[in-house]
Scaffold this motif. Structure first.
Motif, PDB file in Angstrom:
ATOM      1  N   PHE A 190      38.489 -40.271 -85.473  1.00 23.53           N
ATOM      2  CA  PHE A 190      37.361 -40.977 -86.087  1.00 23.53           C
ATOM      3  C   PHE A 190      37.492 -42.484 -85.880  1.00 23.53           C
ATOM      4  CE2 PHE A 190      35.325 -43.068 -89.736  1.00 23.53           C
ATOM      5  CZ  PHE A 190      34.028 -42.567 -89.602  1.00 23.53           C
ATOM      6  N   ALA A 191      38.704 -43.024 -86.036  1.00 25.09           N
ATOM      7  CA  ALA A 191      38.922 -44.459 -85.830  1.00 25.09           C
ATOM      8  C   ALA A 191      38.640 -44.866 -84.388  1.00 25.09           C
ATOM      9  CB  ALA A 191      40.352 -44.833 -86.226  1.00 25.09           C
ATOM     10  N   VAL A 192      39.071 -44.029 -83.439  1.00 20.91           N
ATOM     11  CA  VAL A 192      38.812 -44.320 -82.024  1.00 20.91           C
ATOM     12  C   VAL A 192      37.316 -44.312 -81.752  1.00 20.91           C
ATOM     13  CG1 VAL A 192      39.034 -43.362 -79.690  1.00 20.91           C
ATOM     14  CG2 VAL A 192      41.038 -43.506 -81.181  1.00 20.91           C
ATOM     15  N   LEU A 193      36.593 -43.341 -82.273  1.00 25.74           N
ATOM     16  CA  LEU A 193      35.156 -43.235 -82.045  1.00 25.74           C
ATOM     17  C   LEU A 193      34.416 -44.461 -82.575  1.00 25.74           C
ATOM     18  CD1 LEU A 193      32.736 -41.471 -81.148  1.00 25.74           C
ATOM     19  CD2 LEU A 193      32.725 -40.501 -83.455  1.00 25.74           C
ATOM     20  N   MET A 194      34.812 -44.934 -83.746  1.00 28.42           N
ATOM     21  CA  MET A 194      34.101 -46.027 -84.393  1.00 28.42           C
ATOM     22  C   MET A 194      34.467 -47.407 -83.840  1.00 28.42           C
ATOM     23  SD  MET A 194      31.968 -44.855 -86.704  1.00 28.42           S
ATOM     24  CE  MET A 194      31.578 -43.656 -85.422  1.00 28.42           C
TER      25      MET A 194
END
Length: 432
Positions: A190-194
């Motif tokens: 999720f952190a990578v996506l955002m």
């Protein structure tokens, strides 16, 4: 878009978005390190539940180490073509899927396929190449420090996860512990996506330390086949002596860290009557020392001859491994080993990355380092299987630790054969 808003907010405080990239990459590597290091905690529980031998389990880990390394140069080519975020996100999803599937495994071939092949490919799609690429693209200044911070995330992953996983495994079983790792991989994805972006120009910036005023244009997209880009770089780099020295020393680095200590220290401690949670805490203590040692190594690599830094790192590591069997595995002896060994567990990475960039140029640094890192993981696989075989045939791990210590002494000597004066990028002759 969140990244553009955050970049503007940080710019008002004179903070470069590159440090956000460092934070996201640190989190990704930290959680991936937990997934990579977890099997060291699970060896004994798997033996008890399924009756698998140490050599059989070590075979799966050896396959994972080999693929983890061999994927690195191709991962660099994938990042150059498809972008950092896409590759990192895909890697996290592959690893999480394999771990979820492994909750239901019952046969050795399930272990070989999931923990060996699939997780080897997934973790290899990022590995240390991601950190090297972040440092090269997003930073003109403090590259060594950035590589040190991102490399230290591996140690921090052990610090955060291994004692917790050992405790959960002891109380609730290895499947619950593995489920926790899967949940954390979801957080990282999720952190990578955002937040992760490919280049400074994506958020209207130049690299940190670049004094220009306009964002650098993104290079034209690479349409070269992934295999051709990776293998072509290997063909040209292999003509140089420097490449083979870096490859050989990083082979020894992997054989004396990931493949040996990370996988086999906990079961070896059990042989000497040390409980699993206490043995995992020993690895965590090494993680504490390595966190600071690797960051300090990055700082040193920006200022001093990287060849001599590697001479001292390998030499001291070798001496610590040779002395381990003479500690009697007492609290004092193991604590001393954890401190000296931990301080340079992966402190070799920042000088190796800088030497690679100096000799082969910034544009190809991640591809060449990918092949050097492949040597690291082949060494890890060699040690993971060799130490497991030693335990199965000789009922002791000690010969593997003596051998790894001797190899480190050899590495400390041969690294000085790298020429002092940087050569041109990938030369046409074999004189580098």
């Amino acid at each position: 878009m969140i990244s553009n808003w955050l970049s503007s907010a940080l710019a008002r405080r004179n903070i470069h978005y590159g440090w956000v990239m460092v934070g996201v990459t640190f989190l990704t590597a930290l959680i991936t390190a937990g997934a990579v290091g977890a099997p060291g905690v699970f060896i004994v529980p798997l033996q008890r539940e399924f009756g698998w031998s140490t050599a059989e389990i070590s075979s799966a880990l050896s396959i994972r180490f080999i693929l983890f390394g061999l994927m690195a140069p191709f991962a660099a080519a994938l990042m150059n073509r498809y972008g950092l975020r896409n590759v990192a996100l895909s890697a996290l999803l592959i690893v999480a899927s394999a771990l979820v599937a492994s909750l239901a495994m019952t046969k050795v071939w399930h272990l070989l396929l999931l923990w060996g092949v699939v997780i080897g490919i997934g973790t290899g799609m990022t590995a240390l190449v991601l950190g090297a690429t972040i440092a090269a693209r997003w930073f003109n200044a403090r590259r060594g420090l950035v590589v040190g911070i991102l490399t230290a995330s591996v140690a921090t992953g052990q610090l955060v996860f291994l004692p917790m996983l050992a405790s959960v495994t002891e109380r609730f079983g290895w499947r619950i512990a593995l489920s926790i790792v899967c949940a954390m991989l979801g957080v990282a994805a999720f952190a990578v996506l955002m937040l992760m972006r490919d280049r400074p120009s994506d958020v209207g910036l130049r690299p940190f330390g670049d004094q220009g005023t306009e964002p650098l244009p993104a290079p034209p997209p690479s349409n070269a086949p992934i295999m051709a880009a990776a293998l072509g770089t290997l063909r040209e780099a292999a003509k140089t002596r420097t490449f083979w020295i870096l490859f050989a020393t990083f082979f020894i680095c992997g054989a004396s860290t990931n493949g040996l200590v990370q996988v086999h220290l906990i079961p070896m401690c059990l042989d000497f009557g040390i409980p699993q949670v206490q043995a995992a805490s020993l690895l965590a203590a090494m993680g504490v020392f390595d966190f600071f040692g690797t960051i300090f190594s990055g700082w040193l690599s920006d200022r001093y001859d990287n060849r001599w830094l590697l001479f001292w790192y390998y030499g001291l590591r070798g001496l610590s491994l040779l002395m381990l069997p003479f500690t009697d595995f007492s609290f004092y002896g193991l604590s001393l080993f954890a401190m000296f060994y931990g301080l340079d567990w992966i402190a070799t990475v920042p000088p190796t990355v800088r030497l690679t960039a100096q000799r082969f140029g910034a544009e190809r640094a991640n591809l060449v380092f990918g092949w050097v890192f492949a040597g690291h993981q082949i060494g890890a696989a060699f040690a993971a299987f060799g130490a497991g075989l030693s335990r199965t045939l000789l009922s002791t791990y000690l010969p593997a630790f003596f051998f790894a210590g001797a190899l480190c002494v050899v590495a400390s000597v041969i690294v000085l054969a790298i020429a002092r004066v940087p050569k041109p990028a990938i030369a046409k002759t074999a004189t580098a």
